[in-house]
Motif scaffolding. Structure first.
Motif, PDB file in Angstrom:
ATOM      1  N   THR A   1       8.989  -4.775   0.573  1.00  0.00           N
ATOM      2  CA  THR A   1       8.766  -3.459   1.173  1.00  0.00           C
ATOM      3  C   THR A   1      10.112  -2.763   1.360  1.00  0.00           C
ATOM      4  OG1 THR A   1       8.869  -4.369   3.418  1.00  0.00           O
ATOM      5  CG2 THR A   1       6.697  -4.181   2.407  1.00  0.00           C
TER       6      THR A   1
ATOM      7  N   GLU B   1       6.258  -4.824   6.251  1.00  0.00           N
ATOM      8  CA  GLU B   1       6.512  -3.402   6.488  1.00  0.00           C
ATOM      9  C   GLU B   1       7.222  -3.190   7.823  1.00  0.00           C
ATOM     10  OE1 GLU B   1       3.180  -0.911   3.958  1.00  0.00           O
ATOM     11  OE2 GLU B   1       2.835  -1.228   6.099  1.00  0.00           O
TER      12      GLU B   1
ATOM     13  N   ILE C   1       4.396   4.812   9.615  1.00  0.00           N
ATOM     14  CA  ILE C   1       4.288   4.686   8.152  1.00  0.00           C
ATOM     15  C   ILE C   1       3.105   5.525   7.691  1.00  0.00           C
ATOM     16  CG2 ILE C   1       4.070   3.100   6.208  1.00  0.00           C
ATOM     17  CD1 ILE C   1       5.087   0.876   8.137  1.00  0.00           C
TER      18      ILE C   1
ATOM     19  N   ARG D   1       2.388   5.384   1.359  1.00  0.00           N
ATOM     20  CA  ARG D   1       2.743   4.142   0.669  1.00  0.00           C
ATOM     21  C   ARG D   1       2.674   4.351  -0.840  1.00  0.00           C
ATOM     22  NH1 ARG D   1       0.100   2.758   5.336  1.00  0.00           N
ATOM     23  NH2 ARG D   1       1.033   1.057   6.579  1.00  0.00           N
TER      24      ARG D   1
ATOM     25  N   ASN E   1       5.715  -0.535  -1.549  1.00  0.00           N
ATOM     26  CA  ASN E   1       5.231  -1.914  -1.587  1.00  0.00           C
ATOM     27  C   ASN E   1       5.448  -2.429  -2.995  1.00  0.00           C
ATOM     28  OD1 ASN E   1       4.083  -2.430   1.110  1.00  0.00           O
ATOM     29  ND2 ASN E   1       2.771  -0.681   0.603  1.00  0.00           N
TER      30      ASN E   1
END
Length: 377
Positions: A62, A171, A346, A349, A376
């Motif tokens: 991450t 994360e 967050i 992604r 990711n």
């Protein structure tokens, strides 16, 4: 001259890529996101340095995009840090250990870890006195000329790699980097249960500073920003009050009245400027009570015109921070115990593909409803 350096470096990277393809036919090639020019990121081969006896090799899982990454992406520089040759970008990272050096005893293959991105010289007076974040020879992931961590794998000193507890995700491990800024700021300003806090800027650093101040015991935290959406996020994360401000320095006096009304009779003990402009610092210095403190966190301008004399006459202390030091263990503990929850920050992604790398940086650069954009891998 700079263009010639880039051309030479690009030729070298292309040659390296072909060489690696021949040398690594039977093993997975290490790829990284290289910043080649303004808004030009390309995933290309990245040849790692050899694993030293005190190093570990980490498979990056991450990585978050920082505001400094966006500045490099858009301008090829942050303040005096100028990108003069192709550079691997990124520094907010976590992953899994794939290999360890012969002297490494504290970590094992398979450990989930967060990485502190700055390697100091450990020899100068600043390092020896504990202020290693100020080391003039610092090598920091993704800060020119040092390559960063948006790659399949990196090699890093084991003493800058920290094992994550089972209940802390990768994360969250990557979020230790921005959280470290907030923790270091609260340490420098000595936030405690008797200090009421004002924060300028509801971006990622302003929000983690707010979370850190609350974890340090601040009984009241209010936050100011120009963006009502970001203020609503701050409110959801626990801000006791929010104030929408303008970019017009003529509005300072009126906005200080609003700040005092929201904070109450006892006033602002500590202000954190997580933006770093004339207006935000002027407001912070004036809004903070006599005998209070203002901590400059954001570095939006390299030079400012601010009312220092008036602040000095009220004994308002002005302090600054640069990055952080000795923050990963306390950040991990704050996450483990649930005293701080960074997961709501967050917002986006992306995968580690050429298309997604481009989309991720464009999303982060636009701002809007994006707080922390995460890869990711």
């Amino acid at each position: 001259m700079l263009q010639k350096q880039f051309i030479k470096s690009l030729i070298a990277i292309t040659y390296l890529g072909k060489k690696m393809m021949h040398a690594q036919d039977n093993e997975e090639m290490n790829m990284a996101a290289w910043l080649l020019g303004i808004k030009n990121l390309q995933i290309q081969p990245y040849n790692l340095p050899p694993l030293g006896p005190n190093d570990v090799k980490v498979q990056i899982k991450t990585l978050g995009i920082c505001g400094s990454d966006v500045h490099h992406f858009k301008n090829m520089r942050v303040a005096n840090f100028i990108v003069k040759k192709p550079m691997v970008i990124g520094h907010e990272c976590a992953g899994i250990i794939k290999d360890i050096g012969s002297n490494v005893k504290s970590l094992a293959i398979g450990d989930r870890v967060a990485l502190e991105p700055g390697i100091s010289c450990q020899k100068c007076n600043l390092c020896r006195n504990g202020a290693y974040n100020l080391c003039k020879k610092m090598k920091f992931f993704g800060s020119p000329p040092t390559n960063g961590a948006l790659a399949n794998q990196v090699v890093h000193p084991a003493n800058l790699v920290f094992k994550l507890p089972d209940n802390v995700s990768l994360e969250e491990g990557a979020m230790c980097e921005p959280l470290s800024v907030g923790v270091h700021a609260c340490r420098r300003a000595q936030v405690n249960p008797d200090t009421k806090v004002l924060i300028f800027g509801a971006g990622p650093i302003g929000l983690v500073t707010m979370l850190a101040a609350r974890a340090f015991g601040a009984p009241k935290v209010i936050i100011a920003d120009v963006d009502c959406h970001r203020l609503s996020i701050a409110k959801d994360l626990g801000a006791d009050g929010t104030i929408q401000v303008s970019t017009n320095i003529q509005d300072v006096d009126e906005e200080i009245l609003k700040i005092h009304k929201v904070m109450g009779d006892q006033g602002v003990d500590i202000s954190f400027d997580c933006v770093g402009f004339d207006k935000t610092m002027s407001t912070a210095l004036t809004a903070t009570r006599a005998g209070g403190k203002v901590c400059l966190v954001g570095l939006g301008q390299s030079q400012m015109t601010i009312p220092l004399v008036a602040a000095a006459a009220r004994e308002v202390d002005h302090i600054g921070i640069f990055r952080y030091r000795n923050t990963w263990p306390p950040c991990i503990e704050l996450l483990r115990t649930g005293k701080i929850d960074v997961k709501p920050l967050i917002t986006h992604r992306y995968k580690f593909t050429q298309e997604d790398v481009e989309k991720a940086f464009e999303t982060s650069a636009k701002g809007g409803n994006a707080i922390k954009v995460m890869f990711n891998l």
